[in-house]
Design a protein around this motif. Structure first.
Motif, mmCIF file in Angstrom:
data_model
loop_
_atom_site.group_PDB
_atom_site.id
_atom_site.type_symbol
_atom_site.label_atom_id
_atom_site.label_comp_id
_atom_site.label_asym_id
_atom_site.label_seq_id
_atom_site.Cartn_x
_atom_site.Cartn_y
_atom_site.Cartn_z
ATOM 1 N N LEU A 46 0.409 -1.386 0.028
ATOM 2 C CA LEU A 46 0.076 -0.131 -0.461
ATOM 3 C C LEU A 46 1.477 1.232 -0.450
ATOM 4 C CD1 LEU A 46 -2.670 -0.565 2.094
ATOM 5 C CD2 LEU A 46 -3.230 -0.833 -0.192
ATOM 6 N N ALA A 47 1.510 1.432 0.907
ATOM 7 C CA ALA A 47 2.566 3.126 1.052
ATOM 8 C C ALA A 47 3.266 2.856 0.294
ATOM 9 C CB ALA A 47 2.935 3.018 1.957
ATOM 10 N N GLY A 48 3.981 1.821 -0.605
ATOM 11 C CA GLY A 48 5.374 1.533 -1.370
ATOM 12 C C GLY A 48 4.673 2.627 -2.968
ATOM 13 N N TRP A 52 5.173 6.620 -4.850
ATOM 14 C CA TRP A 52 5.982 6.776 -5.710
ATOM 15 C C TRP A 52 4.880 7.718 -6.859
ATOM 16 C CZ3 TRP A 52 6.961 1.299 -5.450
ATOM 17 C CH2 TRP A 52 8.273 1.176 -4.549
ATOM 18 N N ILE A 53 3.533 7.789 -6.929
ATOM 19 C CA ILE A 53 3.165 7.641 -7.892
ATOM 20 C C ILE A 53 2.512 9.618 -6.619
ATOM 21 C CG2 ILE A 53 0.497 7.486 -8.277
ATOM 22 C CD1 ILE A 53 0.533 5.076 -8.445
ATOM 23 N N LEU A 58 1.837 14.474 -7.733
ATOM 24 C CA LEU A 58 1.432 15.831 -6.775
ATOM 25 C C LEU A 58 2.303 16.764 -6.878
ATOM 26 C CD1 LEU A 58 -0.798 13.762 -4.027
ATOM 27 C CD2 LEU A 58 -1.025 15.311 -6.446
ATOM 28 N N PRO A 59 2.121 18.226 -6.591
ATOM 29 C CA PRO A 59 3.848 19.358 -5.639
ATOM 30 C C PRO A 59 3.980 19.401 -4.849
ATOM 31 C CG PRO A 59 1.028 19.907 -6.733
ATOM 32 C CD PRO A 59 0.861 18.493 -7.371
ATOM 33 N N ALA A 60 4.688 19.613 -4.223
ATOM 34 C CA ALA A 60 5.206 19.562 -2.605
ATOM 35 C C ALA A 60 4.423 19.449 -1.644
ATOM 36 C CB ALA A 60 6.385 19.874 -2.166
ATOM 37 N N ALA A 61 3.606 21.141 -1.750
ATOM 38 C CA ALA A 61 3.372 21.381 -1.435
ATOM 39 C C ALA A 61 1.863 20.789 -1.098
ATOM 40 C CB ALA A 61 2.431 22.655 -1.672
#
Length: 127
Positions: A46-48, A52-53, A58-61
């Motif tokens: 689930l987390a990996g 990664w996606i 998505l932008p950092a903010a």
């Protein structure tokens, strides 16, 4: 602190937590390998890919906001789990050590996969 040193410090502290959890689980007599394996598999599956996606799309903010929301949700679920385990007499420490060990093993698998299998564009920056 430099990012590389902070990452190394994080890995060392997680390793110490894993060693402590493993020592307590082994000391208790019966090792819940199924619980450890299920937790490791759930985190790795689930987390990996989700992380990664999210790094790619998505932008950092926006990731920071989603991380805060996930952290608050995890804290609420942990509080609920603690209350239920106390109310129904579930041995909290034994179960939590198995889950902690599984989460750390799953995180290690995700980090290893990120270093060896995941394409460069999906890898985290600064690691």
């Amino acid at each position: 602190m430099f990012p590389r040193r902070a990452t190394l410090l994080l890995y060392v502290s997680l390793g110490l937590f894993a060693a402590l959890a493993l020592a307590r689980v082994v000391e208790s007599g019966s090792v819940p390998w199924l619980l450890v394996a299920a937790s490791a598999l759930a985190v790795a599956v689930l987390a990996g890919p989700v992380a990664w996606i999210a790094r790619d799309r998505l932008p950092a903010a926006r990731r920071a906001v989603l991380f805060r929301i996930a952290f608050l949700g995890g804290t609420a679920l942990f509080t609920l789990y603690l209350g239920v385990s106390l109310a129904f007499g579930v041995p909290f420490l034994f179960v939590s050590d198995g889950v902690l060990l599984g989460v750390i093993c799953g995180t290690a698998v995700v980090l290893l996969a990120e270093r060896t299998v995941v394409p460069e564009r999906l890898r985290g920056s600064g690691i």
